[in-house]
Design a protein around this motif. Structure first.
Motif, PDB file in Angstrom:
ATOM      1  N   UNK A  26       0.809  -1.223   0.000  1.00  0.00           N
ATOM      2  CA  UNK A  26       0.000   0.000   0.000  1.00  0.00           C
ATOM      3  C   UNK A  26       0.842   1.273   0.000  1.00  0.00           C
ATOM      4  N   UNK A  27       2.140   1.184   0.346  1.00  0.00           N
ATOM      5  CA  UNK A  27       3.058   2.350   0.324  1.00  0.00           C
ATOM      6  C   UNK A  27       2.472   3.516   1.127  1.00  0.00           C
ATOM      7  N   UNK A  28       2.262   3.285   2.390  1.00  0.00           N
ATOM      8  CA  UNK A  28       1.655   4.286   3.252  1.00  0.00           C
ATOM      9  C   UNK A  28       2.562   5.495   3.476  1.00  0.00           C
ATOM     10  N   UNK A  29       1.927   6.599   3.829  1.00  0.00           N
ATOM     11  CA  UNK A  29       2.679   7.797   4.191  1.00  0.00           C
ATOM     12  C   UNK A  29       3.202   7.692   5.623  1.00  0.00           C
ATOM     13  N   UNK A  30       2.388   7.117   6.525  1.00  0.00           N
ATOM     14  CA  UNK A  30       2.796   7.048   7.935  1.00  0.00           C
ATOM     15  C   UNK A  30       3.023   5.623   8.422  1.00  0.00           C
ATOM     16  N   UNK A  31       3.075   4.661   7.524  1.00  0.00           N
ATOM     17  CA  UNK A  31       3.414   3.285   7.868  1.00  0.00           C
ATOM     18  C   UNK A  31       2.565   2.744   9.019  1.00  0.00           C
ATOM     19  N   UNK A  32       3.187   2.135  10.039  1.00  0.00           N
ATOM     20  CA  UNK A  32       2.449   1.562  11.166  1.00  0.00           C
ATOM     21  C   UNK A  32       2.588   2.492  12.363  1.00  0.00           C
ATOM     22  N   UNK A  33       1.465   2.966  12.899  1.00  0.00           N
ATOM     23  CA  UNK A  33       1.503   3.894  14.035  1.00  0.00           C
ATOM     24  C   UNK A  33       1.027   3.249  15.326  1.00  0.00           C
ATOM     25  N   UNK A  34       0.535   2.034  15.262  1.00  0.00           N
ATOM     26  CA  UNK A  34       0.189   1.291  16.461  1.00  0.00           C
ATOM     27  C   UNK A  34       1.471   0.823  17.141  1.00  0.00           C
ATOM     28  N   UNK A  35       1.648   1.175  18.421  1.00  0.00           N
ATOM     29  CA  UNK A  35       2.869   0.775  19.122  1.00  0.00           C
ATOM     30  C   UNK A  35       2.982  -0.744  19.195  1.00  0.00           C
ATOM     31  N   UNK A  36       1.879  -1.397  19.636  1.00  0.00           N
ATOM     32  CA  UNK A  36       1.905  -2.851  19.700  1.00  0.00           C
ATOM     33  C   UNK A  36       2.052  -3.474  18.329  1.00  0.00           C
ATOM     34  N   UNK A  37       1.370  -2.887  17.345  1.00  0.00           N
ATOM     35  CA  UNK A  37       1.468  -3.407  15.983  1.00  0.00           C
ATOM     36  C   UNK A  37       2.867  -3.294  15.414  1.00  0.00           C
ATOM     37  N   UNK A  38       3.528  -2.173  15.673  1.00  0.00           N
ATOM     38  CA  UNK A  38       4.882  -1.989  15.149  1.00  0.00           C
ATOM     39  C   UNK A  38       5.862  -2.965  15.790  1.00  0.00           C
ATOM     40  N   UNK A  39       5.684  -3.233  17.093  1.00  0.00           N
ATOM     41  CA  UNK A  39       6.565  -4.189  17.776  1.00  0.00           C
ATOM     42  C   UNK A  39       6.370  -5.597  17.222  1.00  0.00           C
TER      43      UNK A  39
END
Length: 436
Positions: A177-190
């Motif tokens: 999807x080439x997001x502008x802000x990628x993953x912003x969920x703290x748990x999700x990013x970990x």
């Protein structure tokens, strides 16, 4: 007849004491509530070890509930201040508190919180894993994550955010999807980092049945986290968000099959015109499960005022079917909130929830508004202060510039429309110069 969870009891035709309390609060027939708990469209998060809990219902036909996030970080580890935030939250009537502490040994504070709080308590075990296990992220094993989940459940947590939907399929959609802000969920990013570094599937997805077994044992509600929620209005309703939502719908049904209650978490940042459609989409894909949303924040350019951008989105979301709003403070995106930030966040979120309830036609939602309007007509300041969401602030404003005439305020004085109309209807004269 024995049961382990609220959902299992409901399916067996049993109205638990928690259901009876919620039904009375909501002015709802307990049998209607029991049937909705059995179907999963209402959740009553109530851990068997949370003895101080005053239970609440979340979902179909219920008042929109609000959640307050708090907890320490590595930069701000003042548990005393966090407990003050807890007291303030309960004083304002927040139905839920999430302890998002991510620094050190957090279980002492969490146990104190559970012992003290009549509000339901939520956590994100992923946040606590590093400190609890004293391991680097890459060294944590799947069974380690489950150990943290069980520890939180055993302590009495009522619901847990588990990011089980960010599996390999959802990650593939995110990458494309080439997001502008990628993953912003703290748990999700970990979890994303762990998956990429180890090459393994998301442990909460791979071992989902084991997670459900733990939650069922303590009657913990699973809050299916939206790891791929949009962190900007640019990214809302993209392939990553929707791919994860599809996974959450399947995970919802699997949880219900094991009698585990479900909340589904949602965006995030989202333009006004997308909110209603997203609420409808979630309810369809997740089979009517209660929807728990952060905001949504309707613009990205208001740091310092994101309690307002969130309240705007939250009101529309609630009016369109969201059941549970997570507050946002003015400190969002900037720092850990202080007490005043928490106050502003709670009040703005309560306004959004209440506005949504009025729009949804929740029985009794307009009652306080009608009483406030009647008090304004009668210019009864004390009654107005007692009915206000934040009566303390209302009184402070009024008294900071008091009027010369008690039946007015300092904005209009003798020209107060209520005062004028009341006097004429009472067959009195209106004098603006020198009179009373």
């Amino acid at each position: 007849m024995k049961y382990r969870t609220q959902m299992e009891a409901a399916k067996k035709g049993i109205a638990t004491k928690e259901m009876k309390i919620v039904a009375e609060k909501e002015n709802m027939d307990v049998e209607i509530l029991r049937e909705r708990v059995a179907r999963g469209t209402v959740a009553i998060p109530a851990n068997i070890h949370h003895t101080s809990l005053d239970p609440e219902g979340i979902g179909e036909g219920m008042r929109t509930k609000i959640n307050v996030n708090l907890g320490v970080s590595g930069d701000c580890a003042d548990y005393k201040e966090e407990m003050e935030k807890v007291r303030m939250s309960i004083g304002f009537g927040a139905e839920s508190i999430m302890d998002l502490s991510n620094y050190g040994k957090t279980n002492t504070f969490r146990r104190q919180l559970i012992d003290f709080s009549p509000a339901m308590i939520g956590t994100v075990p992923m946040y606590d894993a590093i400190g609890y296990l004293e391991k680097e992220l890459v060294d944590i094993k799947a069974e380690d994550f489950l150990e943290v989940v069980e520890a939180h459940a055993r302590e009495g947590v009522d619901f847990m955010t588990i990011h089980a939907g960010i599996n390999r399929r959802a990650v593939d959609s995110f990458k494309k999807s080439k997001r502008m802000t990628n993953i912003v969920s703290r748990g999700g990013s970990l979890l994303f980092a762990w998956m990429e570094m180890t090459g393994n599937e998301n442990p909460f997805y791979e071992h989902y049945d084991k997670v459900l077994d733990i939650l069922c044992r303590y009657d913990v509600t699973i809050s299916l986290g939206d790891a791929l929620r949009p962190g900007s209005i640019h990214d809302s309703t993209d392939a990553g968000q929707i791919a994860e939502l599809v996974e959450l719908g399947a995970l919802t049904k699997r949880a219900w099959e094991r009698n585990v209650q479900v909340l589904v978490e949602g965006p995030g940042h989202m333009a006004l015109n997308e909110i209603a459609a997203n609420m409808t989409l979630q309810k369809r894909l997740c089979h009517g499960a209660p929807f728990y949303v952060l905001g949504p924040l309707v613009t990205d350019i208001a740091p310092g005022y994101d309690h307002i951008t969130s309240a705007i989105g939250g009101a529309i979301a609630a009016a369109s079917g969201a059941d549970f709003l997570c507050y946002v403070t003015p400190a969002e995106h900037l720092r850990l909130p202080d007490l005043e930030d928490v106050r502003e966040g709670i009040v703005s979120c309560k306004i959004a929830a209440h506005a949504g309830d009025i729009a949804k036609g929740i029985p009794g939602a307009r009652d306080l508004d009608n009483r406030m309007s009647d008090a304004r007509r009668r210019i009864d300041w004390e009654e107005m202060f007692s009915l206000a969401i934040d009566g303390e602030k209302a009184r402070k404003y009024f008294e900071s510039k008091p009027p010369a005439e008690k039946d007015s305020c300092s904005m209009c004085g003798k020209m107060c429309a209520m005062r004028t109309t009341n006097r004429i209807l009472n067959k009195e004269t209106v004098e603006l110069y020198g009179g009373v």
